[in-house]
Design a protein around this motif. Sequence first.
Motif, short mmCIF file in Angstrom:
data_model
loop_
_atom_site.label_atom_id
_atom_site.label_comp_id
_atom_site.label_asym_id
_atom_site.label_seq_id
_atom_site.Cartn_x
_atom_site.Cartn_y
_atom_site.Cartn_z
N GLN A 252 125.42 87.52 98.56
CA GLN A 252 125.99 86.56 99.51
C GLN A 252 126.16 85.17 98.88
OE1 GLN A 252 123.13 86.98 102.69
NE2 GLN A 252 124.39 88.48 103.80
N GLU B 171 130.73 89.31 101.12
CA GLU B 171 130.23 89.80 102.40
C GLU B 171 129.52 91.13 102.15
OE1 GLU B 171 131.79 91.27 106.82
OE2 GLU B 171 133.23 90.74 105.24
N ARG C 280 134.44 90.20 96.64
CA ARG C 280 134.56 89.68 98.00
C ARG C 280 133.78 90.53 99.00
NH1 ARG C 280 140.57 89.32 99.63
NH2 ARG C 280 140.91 91.04 98.16
N LEU C 281 133.55 91.80 98.65
CA LEU C 281 132.89 92.72 99.56
C LEU C 281 131.90 93.58 98.77
CD1 LEU C 281 132.82 93.85 102.49
CD2 LEU C 281 134.59 95.47 101.80
#
Length: 766
Positions: free
Chosen positions: A722, A727, A698-699
């Motif tokens: 992405q 992110e 997610r990151l």
Amino acid sequence: MGLGCAAALLAGAVAGLFLPALPPAPLRWLALVAGVLAWTWPWRGRAAGALLVGVGWAGLHAGWALAAWLPPDLEAREVRVAGQVLGLPQHEARRTRFQFRVEGDDAPEPLRGRRLQLSWYDDFGAQEAGPRMALQPGARWEFQLKLRAPRGLANPGGFDAGRHALAQRIAATGYVRAPQLARELAPAAGIDAWRARMATRIEAAVPSPSSRFVRALALGDTRGLDDADWETLRAVGLTHLIAISGFHVGLVAGFFAWLAVVAWWLCPSLGRWWPRPQAAAVAAVLGAAGYAAVAGFALPTVRTLLMIAVVAGARLGRRPLGAWQALSLALAVMLLVDPLAVLQAGFWLSFAGVAWLVWCLPAQAGRRWLRDFLTAQGVATLGLLPLGAVLFLQASLAGPLANLLAVPWWSLVVVPLSLLGTGLEALHAGAGGWAWRAAAACFDPSWALFERMAASPLALWWLPEARAWALPLALFGAFWLLLPRGVPGWPLALLLWLPLLWPARELPRPGGVELHVLDVGQGLAVVVRSADHALLYDAGPAVRDGWDAGERAVMPALRALGIARLDRVVISHADQDHAGGWPAVRRGVPVDASLAPAGAPVDVQGACEAEQGWTWDGVRFGFLHPPPHFPYLRNEASCVLRIESPHGVVLLPGDIGEVVERRLLREPAALRADVVVVAHHGSDGSSSAGFVAATGARLALVAAGHGNRFGHPREAVVRRWQRHGAEVLATPRSGAIRVWLDADGLAVRERRAWRSRSWHPDDPPL
């Protein structure tokens, strides 16, 4: 110009400068004009006018200084400029650092008249050091330069280079290209050239190593002091004395005033032409101004000069002036002349120190000199402790005792001898050597004592970074403690210090994990914390010019986070951008265990291998790579660390490339992670499509240097992460990135956005 208006002017300047962004220029001009009218109008709201003047005037100065910064179209381009060397160049083994003012019409228009901070490296071997070492203050040179706008790292406890550049009006930083093409246009001249000649004479006349301290006390020349000297001075709280301080300027001013009084006493007829008190006042100003010039007009000397000038002006005008009025006038004049001075730590320590002494010491001070001296030391120590804790994240426990010894001995013995030698040498070459040697001989015993004091583990107390509201609470606590005896409840004032001296460290709860990807330039350093343990993954770069991320970024961050001991250090591999800062970290903090790949040329205690693991506070740590007996292949041998908590997974892959990524894809379940530090700073050779998809992150966090020559992170790599739902944040834009994984989910804090200031650049998004 009273105390209330001076305080309002200061509050306005602080408010105008520390906003996340400057107001539009028309609003700044409006605030200034309205403030001047309100301040000069005879009514009771003058302080409100002073506040508006502070906001508008400081904002305008900041806007002008920021507008002078190097425009983006000149970054990374080579330019040839001519100009003058400012201040005293600092010569090091492989580098010379100096400030330079661009002159002439041949330079690009945005650079004309600007101040630059430059470095000159020995790129072509030791034989090229001759021209560099010949660089003298005040000389005019022509250079080929590569420049960029001022920009620094953004870390907990770190030095803010952008703020420093704004306060100093530095328009660009850079280095000399093609040193063989540099040429001197005119020889050294001016006050700084004289200071450099005097420093050379002191070095030649004083064979003792203490000559470096004599140069600092006589001329404000601290170039000879190394990091160990500054560490000792900080540990015993004497940094304010080693260079020319405001107290020393006051001594010189008093000596010149005394000379005028003696002259008028010897020749009474002079009183017919000029009253003795007024002559003494002018002599004091002239002496203070001359000494401030010798010191290069450092801020403490300018502040003292302004105060002496204010008092002298009142004496010339035959108007009585109290201590508070003198301080208020000096503060107002300082802010009107240079409102950006509030960005410097010396400003706050200088004026706050004098304010505490004026408030606390009795008007009849001087009758009992020993008691007054001890009282002044106690007041200064207690009153300035909150500011020192916020500005430097440290408190010197040995400071009060060291100051009791150093203030009278250095200021009344060593400094006068140093100045006497300088004055005699200015009159006749060779006449001042005996005084300089006497100053060094008097200095040596005290320095040996202070070095022993600094070596004590109790000498220096590093403090975690506190919240902004902790400072006013602590200052109020100091005010409460310094109230006259008999005021009830003073022990309760100590409670107001707790948020500053023992701030909440925001540690994760059991089962939670916290990640700090530090901003170390083109390199990697990650701090991982669980409830009761701390781990460092890589220690940042160390480069040949002497900049060491371990010392300049990692250690300040550890102190700001309240980490006094590292339970484990993992050096992913031995490349300098990952392992360069490790020696500094090892010197600065106790480490229980250290690991690196087998065969890596790194001084550690053991090797990281796949299947190794341990559990801290409900969080599982384990290595996925390298396997046993894997040869050391630099990037491809990186220790890949997986951190699994009940609330999510973090993956630290070091600098592995696609070959190792394909090997790890044999067990895709082990790669699933919520947070991934992107391998090899976001290069094309890593973050293959299969690896990115397997993580499901997610990151994705990228550690890279701003404008690095490798182009990291690559645009294709950013887009790949992405597209797979991550992110992407990068340290060049975000600064240090703090990530929480706990029962509340995943949370992120970007240092630059969290502590946004007008001097922080707005980079385009990834």
